[in-house]
Design a protein around this motif. Structure first.
Motif, PDB file in Angstrom:
ATOM      1  N   SER A  39      32.417  37.723  25.593  1.00 19.40           N
ATOM      2  CA  SER A  39      31.193  37.205  26.207  1.00 19.40           C
ATOM      3  C   SER A  39      30.021  37.453  25.279  1.00 19.40           C
ATOM      4  N   TYR A  40      29.198  36.427  25.054  1.00 20.79           N
ATOM      5  CA  TYR A  40      27.957  36.617  24.311  1.00 20.79           C
ATOM      6  C   TYR A  40      26.990  37.415  25.182  1.00 20.79           C
ATOM      7  N   PRO A  41      26.039  38.128  24.550  1.00 25.13           N
ATOM      8  CA  PRO A  41      25.101  38.935  25.329  1.00 25.13           C
ATOM      9  C   PRO A  41      24.357  38.068  26.354  1.00 25.13           C
ATOM     10  N   ASP A  42      24.145  38.617  27.502  1.00 27.94           N
ATOM     11  CA  ASP A  42      23.380  37.962  28.570  1.00 27.94           C
ATOM     12  C   ASP A  42      23.997  36.650  29.058  1.00 27.94           C
ATOM     13  N   CYS A  43      25.292  36.460  28.816  1.00 28.50           N
ATOM     14  CA  CYS A  43      25.952  35.257  29.346  1.00 28.50           C
ATOM     15  C   CYS A  43      26.807  35.641  30.539  1.00 28.50           C
ATOM     16  N   SER A  44      26.710  34.860  31.608  1.00 34.77           N
ATOM     17  CA  SER A  44      27.407  35.244  32.839  1.00 34.77           C
ATOM     18  C   SER A  44      28.917  35.006  32.728  1.00 34.77           C
ATOM     19  N   PRO A  46      32.448  34.354  30.227  1.00 38.43           N
ATOM     20  CA  PRO A  46      32.938  34.550  28.853  1.00 38.43           C
ATOM     21  C   PRO A  46      33.112  33.227  28.110  1.00 38.43           C
ATOM     22  N   ALA A  47      32.857  33.256  26.812  1.00 36.61           N
ATOM     23  CA  ALA A  47      33.087  32.075  25.964  1.00 36.61           C
ATOM     24  C   ALA A  47      34.577  31.920  25.673  1.00 36.61           C
ATOM     25  N   LEU A  48      35.298  33.045  25.644  1.00 37.27           N
ATOM     26  CA  LEU A  48      36.763  33.022  25.522  1.00 37.27           C
ATOM     27  C   LEU A  48      37.330  33.856  26.661  1.00 37.27           C
ATOM     28  N   ALA A  66      36.338  20.030  24.063  1.00 36.12           N
ATOM     29  CA  ALA A  66      35.008  19.427  24.187  1.00 36.12           C
ATOM     30  C   ALA A  66      33.944  20.391  23.665  1.00 36.12           C
ATOM     31  N   THR A  67      32.727  19.909  23.569  1.00 30.48           N
ATOM     32  CA  THR A  67      31.649  20.778  23.115  1.00 30.48           C
ATOM     33  C   THR A  67      31.491  21.964  24.079  1.00 30.48           C
ATOM     34  N   GLY A  68      31.346  23.154  23.511  1.00 31.63           N
ATOM     35  CA  GLY A  68      31.199  24.364  24.329  1.00 31.63           C
ATOM     36  C   GLY A  68      32.518  24.952  24.811  1.00 31.63           C
ATOM     37  N   ALA A  69      33.658  24.379  24.390  1.00 33.37           N
ATOM     38  CA  ALA A  69      34.968  24.863  24.878  1.00 33.37           C
ATOM     39  C   ALA A  69      35.333  26.236  24.311  1.00 33.37           C
ATOM     40  N   GLY A  70      34.688  26.609  23.184  1.00 33.85           N
ATOM     41  CA  GLY A  70      34.966  27.928  22.607  1.00 33.85           C
ATOM     42  C   GLY A  70      35.633  27.878  21.243  1.00 33.85           C
ATOM     43  N   LYS A  71      35.662  26.712  20.620  1.00 30.17           N
ATOM     44  CA  LYS A  71      36.351  26.558  19.329  1.00 30.17           C
ATOM     45  C   LYS A  71      35.744  27.484  18.265  1.00 30.17           C
ATOM     46  N   SER A  72      34.411  27.401  18.114  1.00 33.31           N
ATOM     47  CA  SER A  72      33.758  28.223  17.080  1.00 33.31           C
ATOM     48  C   SER A  72      33.892  29.704  17.398  1.00 33.31           C
ATOM     49  N   LEU A  75      37.223  30.871  16.256  1.00 30.34           N
ATOM     50  CA  LEU A  75      37.276  31.054  14.794  1.00 30.34           C
ATOM     51  C   LEU A  75      36.521  32.324  14.383  1.00 30.34           C
ATOM     52  N   ARG A  76      35.368  32.563  15.019  1.00 34.74           N
ATOM     53  CA  ARG A  76      34.586  33.765  14.681  1.00 34.74           C
ATOM     54  C   ARG A  76      35.347  35.039  15.024  1.00 34.74           C
ATOM     55  N   SER A  77      36.207  34.966  16.006  1.00 30.66           N
ATOM     56  CA  SER A  77      36.999  36.156  16.359  1.00 30.66           C
ATOM     57  C   SER A  77      38.107  36.388  15.340  1.00 30.66           C
ATOM     58  N   PHE A  85      29.464  40.881  13.097  1.00 30.79           N
ATOM     59  CA  PHE A  85      28.085  40.381  12.993  1.00 30.79           C
ATOM     60  C   PHE A  85      27.537  39.847  14.305  1.00 30.79           C
ATOM     61  N   GLN A  86      28.415  39.432  15.183  1.00 31.14           N
ATOM     62  CA  GLN A  86      27.966  38.834  16.441  1.00 31.14           C
ATOM     63  C   GLN A  86      28.139  39.853  17.575  1.00 31.14           C
ATOM     64  N   PRO A  87      27.036  40.309  18.170  1.00 31.64           N
ATOM     65  CA  PRO A  87      27.177  41.230  19.290  1.00 31.64           C
ATOM     66  C   PRO A  87      27.745  40.519  20.524  1.00 31.64           C
ATOM     67  N   ASP A 201      35.264  25.515  10.276  1.00 28.46           N
ATOM     68  CA  ASP A 201      34.621  25.057  11.503  1.00 28.46           C
ATOM     69  C   ASP A 201      34.030  23.665  11.265  1.00 28.46           C
ATOM     70  N   GLU A 202      34.660  22.660  11.822  1.00 28.22           N
ATOM     71  CA  GLU A 202      34.241  21.262  11.692  1.00 28.22           C
ATOM     72  C   GLU A 202      33.810  20.935  10.262  1.00 28.22           C
ATOM     73  N   PRO A 203      34.717  21.124   9.279  1.00 26.77           N
ATOM     74  CA  PRO A 203      34.312  21.019   7.875  1.00 26.77           C
ATOM     75  C   PRO A 203      33.948  19.614   7.428  1.00 26.77           C
ATOM     76  N   GLU A 234      37.893  21.408  15.393  1.00 26.41           N
ATOM     77  CA  GLU A 234      37.451  20.018  15.236  1.00 26.41           C
ATOM     78  C   GLU A 234      37.537  19.316  16.588  1.00 26.41           C
ATOM     79  N   GLN A 235      36.483  18.568  16.924  1.00 28.72           N
ATOM     80  CA  GLN A 235      36.524  17.822  18.198  1.00 28.72           C
ATOM     81  C   GLN A 235      37.371  16.574  18.090  1.00 28.72           C
ATOM     82  N   LYS A 236      37.276  15.886  16.939  1.00 29.82           N
ATOM     83  CA  LYS A 236      38.011  14.627  16.781  1.00 29.82           C
ATOM     84  C   LYS A 236      39.254  14.878  15.934  1.00 29.82           C
TER      85      LYS A 236
HETATM   86  N1  LIG Z   1      25.310  32.867  19.808  1.00 33.11           N
HETATM   87  C1  LIG Z   1      25.550  32.528  21.071  1.00 33.11           C
HETATM   88  N2  LIG Z   1      24.877  33.134  22.091  1.00 33.11           N
HETATM   89  C2  LIG Z   1      25.126  32.811  23.375  1.00 33.11           C
HETATM   90  N3  LIG Z   1      26.035  31.905  23.761  1.00 33.11           N
HETATM   91  C3  LIG Z   1      26.725  31.273  22.805  1.00 33.11           C
HETATM   92  C4  LIG Z   1      26.516  31.543  21.414  1.00 33.11           C
HETATM   93  N4  LIG Z   1      27.354  30.759  20.703  1.00 33.11           N
HETATM   94  C5  LIG Z   1      28.048  30.025  21.597  1.00 33.11           C
HETATM   95  N5  LIG Z   1      27.676  30.329  22.859  1.00 33.11           N
HETATM   96  C6  LIG Z   1      28.240  29.766  24.100  1.00 33.11           C
HETATM   97  O1  LIG Z   1      29.636  30.045  24.113  1.00 33.11           O
HETATM   98  C7  LIG Z   1      30.372  28.915  24.604  1.00 33.11           C
HETATM   99  C8  LIG Z   1      31.362  28.462  23.540  1.00 33.11           C
HETATM  100  O2  LIG Z   1      30.614  28.012  22.404  1.00 33.11           O
HETATM  101  P1  LIG Z   1      31.313  27.547  21.062  1.00 33.11           P
HETATM  102  O3  LIG Z   1      30.238  27.293  20.067  1.00 33.11           O
HETATM  103  O4  LIG Z   1      32.368  28.513  20.704  1.00 33.11           O
HETATM  104  O5  LIG Z   1      31.993  26.173  21.526  1.00 33.11           O
HETATM  105  P2  LIG Z   1      32.527  24.992  20.636  1.00 33.11           P
HETATM  106  O6  LIG Z   1      33.761  24.516  21.302  1.00 33.11           O
HETATM  107  O7  LIG Z   1      32.636  25.406  19.219  1.00 33.11           O
HETATM  108  O8  LIG Z   1      31.373  23.921  20.797  1.00 33.11           O
HETATM  109  P3  LIG Z   1      30.856  22.810  19.744  1.00 33.11           P
HETATM  110  O9  LIG Z   1      31.955  21.798  19.606  1.00 33.11           O
HETATM  111  O10 LIG Z   1      29.658  22.221  20.452  1.00 33.11           O
HETATM  112  O11 LIG Z   1      30.508  23.504  18.463  1.00 33.11           O
HETATM  113  C9  LIG Z   1      29.331  27.857  24.956  1.00 33.11           C
HETATM  114  O12 LIG Z   1      29.059  27.970  26.323  1.00 33.11           O
HETATM  115  C10 LIG Z   1      28.117  28.252  24.153  1.00 33.11           C
HETATM  116  O13 LIG Z   1      26.935  27.856  24.788  1.00 33.11           O
END
Ligand SMILES: Nc1ncnc2c1ncn2[C@@H]1O[C@H](COP(=O)(O)OP(=O)(O)OP(=O)(O)O)[C@@H](O)[C@H]1O
Length: 320
Positions: A39-44, A46-48, A66-72, A75-77, A85-87, A201-203, A234-236
């Protein structure tokens, strides 16, 4: 302060493995993700959420959703941006299997410079990741930062550029390059560190069709001929499906579906539900089944789902 695993001082809760420590990383470095929730800080929410995934050495894996699904975030994990680097709040583990002679170690316990030696990272923005004015300086930058012996540098730079098909750009100003050339420079910079795994990440998101093709060709070569594990978000997935071994489809931080592309594309309704585009060759094949021209894909005489336009064309011709 970094503490080596062999340190005899009283155990710390978290030990970090230093870049200075001499490691023989197995060529069969694989990744096992166990119950990973982040979970990112202050997010209700979890992103994963409870991710369990194994990535074998030499695999070509595409993470989509889809966008926001957690792909990035996934990868960051893997590349250690999370947690170095990411709290945030992290539960579970990303294990590097074969990273030490004694076996596996979690990414969280390996220092960022050490990780950079076997997991290379490339991001979507070729402008943002290049910091040096000249191509060879850009490749040397990472080598210097990770303490590579200067005597090895020239050879490493030449090999990385050759492997990316851009030896002719060695002395060019980075500002004079096209997007596709810059992205190949970024890949060469990661490659010079001799990584076992490349995380991208989406190179190709900023590239034109020619640049996209050039970058994907390089990645396919690195995977096939050098055995480098490729993990791409990658989305596509149209262009990546014929190249990859496995697609992992994320939905709101969870794995919705994974498998070889031809198997994953058997579930168009899941793609539709998640708002992820099914590639046109697979869409055509499903349309032909719906029209009764092709047998259903679960019947024994069904053809494999086409991944490329050429395969779709061949399938269509067989029906004429
Ligand atoms: N630095 C951050 N701080 C807070 N929330 C974040 C941060 N980075 C991502 N999120 C949230 O975490 C969730 C997953 O984001 P992530 O960027 O991993 O998705 P994604 O699938 O890569 O999206 P996209 O295709 O738009 O890049 C989303 O709800 C996003 O808003």
């Amino acid at each position: 302060m970094c503490v080596s695993l062999s340190d005899k001082r009283p155990k710390r809760k978290k030990q970090i493995i230093c870049a200075r420590q001499a490691w023989e990383v197995s060529p069969l470095l694989s990744i096992t993700i166990e119950n990973l929730t982040f979970s990112y800080p202050d997010c209700s929410s979890p992103a994963l959420h409870e991710i369990n995934l194994t990535m074998e050495a030499g695999e070509f894996i595409v993470i989509t959703g889809a966008t926001g699904a957690g792909k990035s975030t996934l990868l960051r994990s893997i590349n250690g941006v999370i947690p170095h680097f990411q709290p945030g709040t992290l539960q579970g583990n990303v294990w590097l299997d074969g990273a030490t002679p004694s076996g596996r170690v979690p990414v969280a316990r390996v220092s960022a410079p050490q990780l950079a030696r076997f997991i290379g990272s490339v991001f979507d923005d070729p402008e943002g990741q290049i910091v040096s004015p000249i191509v060879e300086e850009e490749i040397a930058f990472g080598l210097e930062n990770t303490g590579v012996d200067p005597a090895q540098m020239d050879g490493r730079i030449a090999k990385a550029l050759a492997d990316c098909g851009i030896s002719h750009l060695r002395h060019r100003a980075t500002s004079s390059l096209s997007g596709g050339q810059k992205q190949r420079v970024a890949i060469a910079a990661a490659l010079a560190l001799a990584p076992k795994i490349l995380v991208l990440d989406e190179p190709t998101s900023e590239l034109d069709p020619d640049g996209t093709e050039a970058v994907l060709n390089v990645l396919s070569e690195l995977n096939k001929n050098h055995g480098i594990t490729i993990i791409i978000a990658e989305q596509k997935v149209t262009l990546l499906a014929p190249l990859c071994d496995r697609l992992v489809l994320l939905e709101k931080g969870r794995i919705a579906l994974q498998g070889p592309p031809r198997q994953v594309f058997l579930h168009p309704h899941i793609f539709a539900k998640l708002g992820v585009e099914l590639p046109a060759p697979a869409r055509l094949a499903h349309a032909l089944v719906q029209e009764g021209v092709l047998p259903p894909f679960d019947s024994p005489d069904a053809p494999p789902i086409p991944l490329t336009v050429e395969e779709a064309f061949t399938l269509s011709r067989q029906l004429l």
